[in-house]
Design a protein around this motif. Structure first.
Motif, short mmCIF file in Angstrom:
data_model
loop_
_atom_site.label_atom_id
_atom_site.label_comp_id
_atom_site.label_asym_id
_atom_site.label_seq_id
_atom_site.Cartn_x
_atom_site.Cartn_y
_atom_site.Cartn_z
N ILE A 1 0.86 -1.27 0.05
CA ILE A 1 -0.04 0.05 0.19
C ILE A 1 0.78 1.38 -0.11
O ILE A 1 0.50 2.32 -0.80
N SER A 2 1.83 1.15 0.90
CA SER A 2 2.77 2.43 0.95
C SER A 2 3.45 2.38 -0.32
O SER A 2 3.88 3.89 -0.75
N ALA A 3 3.87 1.41 -1.12
CA ALA A 3 4.66 1.67 -2.38
C ALA A 3 3.51 2.39 -3.40
O ALA A 3 3.90 2.85 -4.18
N ILE A 4 2.20 1.81 -3.27
CA ILE A 4 1.28 2.55 -4.40
C ILE A 4 1.17 3.99 -4.10
O ILE A 4 1.32 4.75 -5.00
N LEU A 5 1.36 4.48 -2.75
CA LEU A 5 1.05 5.68 -2.38
C LEU A 5 2.29 6.59 -2.84
O LEU A 5 2.24 7.68 -3.30
N LEU A 6 3.66 5.91 -2.65
CA LEU A 6 4.66 6.34 -3.31
C LEU A 6 4.80 6.64 -4.66
O LEU A 6 5.18 7.81 -5.08
N ALA A 7 4.05 5.80 -5.47
CA ALA A 7 4.07 5.91 -6.77
C ALA A 7 3.20 6.94 -7.28
O ALA A 7 3.13 7.67 -8.09
N LEU A 8 2.05 7.09 -6.38
CA LEU A 8 1.11 8.42 -6.54
C LEU A 8 1.61 9.65 -6.41
O LEU A 8 1.39 10.60 -6.99
N ARG A 9 2.30 9.73 -5.09
CA ARG A 9 2.67 11.07 -4.61
C ARG A 9 3.96 11.44 -5.05
O ARG A 9 4.37 12.57 -4.86
N HIS A 10 4.91 10.38 -5.41
CA HIS A 10 6.12 10.88 -5.94
C HIS A 10 6.52 9.92 -6.92
O HIS A 10 7.60 8.82 -6.94
N PRO A 11 5.97 9.95 -8.12
CA PRO A 11 5.87 9.09 -9.27
C PRO A 11 7.48 9.05 -9.99
O PRO A 11 7.79 8.03 -10.33
N ASP A 12 8.29 9.70 -9.74
CA ASP A 12 9.54 10.01 -10.26
C ASP A 12 10.54 8.97 -9.38
O ASP A 12 11.40 8.43 -10.29
N LYS A 13 9.78 8.63 -8.17
CA LYS A 13 10.83 7.74 -7.22
C LYS A 13 11.17 6.29 -7.79
O LYS A 13 12.10 5.66 -7.18
N ILE A 14 9.97 5.87 -8.38
CA ILE A 14 10.14 4.56 -8.59
C ILE A 14 10.29 3.82 -10.13
O ILE A 14 9.58 4.33 -10.94
N LYS A 15 11.32 2.96 -10.43
CA LYS A 15 11.59 2.38 -11.65
C LYS A 15 10.68 1.38 -12.03
O LYS A 15 9.91 1.25 -12.94
N LYS A 16 10.41 0.44 -11.10
CA LYS A 16 9.43 -0.68 -11.10
C LYS A 16 9.18 -1.01 -9.63
O LYS A 16 9.97 -1.01 -8.96
N MET A 17 7.90 -1.64 -9.59
CA MET A 17 7.66 -2.14 -8.23
C MET A 17 6.70 -3.46 -8.27
O MET A 17 6.12 -3.69 -9.09
N VAL A 18 7.11 -4.06 -7.14
CA VAL A 18 6.48 -5.38 -6.88
C VAL A 18 5.52 -5.32 -5.65
O VAL A 18 6.31 -4.94 -4.63
#
Length: 282
Positions: free
Chosen positions: A132-149
């Motif tokens: 859930i935190s990873a999803i929110l990181l992707a939404l709030r700080h989209p430049d931070k994640i290359k790929k996520m599982v």
């Protein structure tokens, strides 16, 4: 008096025994002074440990646990990546005395950690609440994640997003603590983290459609998060794959590690495919 040869043999045996004992000692993930660090950020001291070299890979754990649950992932992935395992706010060594807790806070903590380490973007593995935190990181700080599982996340707090037995169990835990009277600091923290999952998150399928990083959604076929819910998540993230693991519950990262680790590594290292038209037949 022992001969020179005997003394040398005894010395060699002692050295070998010491070497074997050193090798046999497991790494104390979550309590490793050589790898551990604190970041003073956003009103807390966020604890994390780093292992290996290469592109950064962040590990976000489930509710009520700590980075220790990734004892199967840290040694594997640190062969290929700079692994950064984090104790989420109010978990493990990242103590938090405040009365409130949110997934948004956690996502912003992780973003602050990336900034402090001068990480422009990274890979992410998030399990359960960590997903859930990873999803929110992707939404709030989209430049931070290359790929996520994301393994076993949910979007909303009810019995369609969480198995009814598990959801009602958390309700009973919270109710017991509310009626207990004076709570110890540990009990207060347990109530706070339990109510986090009872009342949060509040995400929509529409929000997922703006996520641009390639994503693998993972879950067991008998997960605490219903397979239909995981399918909905995967269907609404544009560049996503779905892996439902047979004969598995919520702890895919532990009980299916021999499948999980190499498959995730391949996902991180392989360009994403798109399936359009007749490609769906392949």
């Amino acid at each position: 008096m022992p001969s020179r040869t005997t003394c040398l043999l005894l010395l060699l045996l002692a050295c070998l025994t010491s070497r074997i004992e050193t090798i046999a000692q497991p790494v104390a993930y979550g309590n490793n002074k050589a790898a551990g660090h604190y970041l003073n950020t956003r009103g807390i001291r966020l604890y994390y440990e780093t292992y290996g070299k290469g592109d950064p890979l962040l590990l976000f754990h489930m509710n009520g646990e700590s980075m220790k649950v990734f004892y199967n992932q840290i040694p594997y992935f640190s062969q290929y990546y700079r692994v950064i395992a984090v104790d989420s706010r109010a978990h493990g060594r990242s103590t938090d005395a405040s009365d409130s807790l949110s997934f948004e806070e956690m996502a912003d903590d992780f973003n602050a950690l990336c900034d402090s380490l001068h990480i422009d973007s990274c890979y992410v593995i998030g399990w359960s609440d960590g997903g859930i935190s990873a999803i929110l990181l992707a939404l709030r700080h989209p430049d931070k994640i290359k790929k996520m599982v994301i393994s076993g996340p949910n979007l909303w707090p009810d019995t369609t997003g969480v198995d009814p037995y598990i959801f009602h169990y958390m309700e009973r835990v919270a109710d017991t603590l509310h009626h207990k009277g004076a709570l110890t600091p540990a009990e207060k923290n347990l109530l706070k983290t339990t109510e986090l999952d009872l009342y949060q998150p509040h995400l929509t399928l529409e929000q997922l459609r703006v996520i641009q990083c390639p994503t693998m959604v993972v879950g067991g076929d008998h997960d605490a998060i219903p397979s239909l819910h995981l399918w909905q998540i995967a269907q609404n993230i544009p560049r996503s794959y779905l892996w439902i693991v047979p004969n598995s519950g919520h702890s895919v990262v532990i009980y299916k590690k021999d499948q999980f680790n190499p498959l995730v590594n391949k996902f991180f290292r392989t360009p994403c495919r798109t399936f359009e038209g007749m490609d769906r037949m392949k």
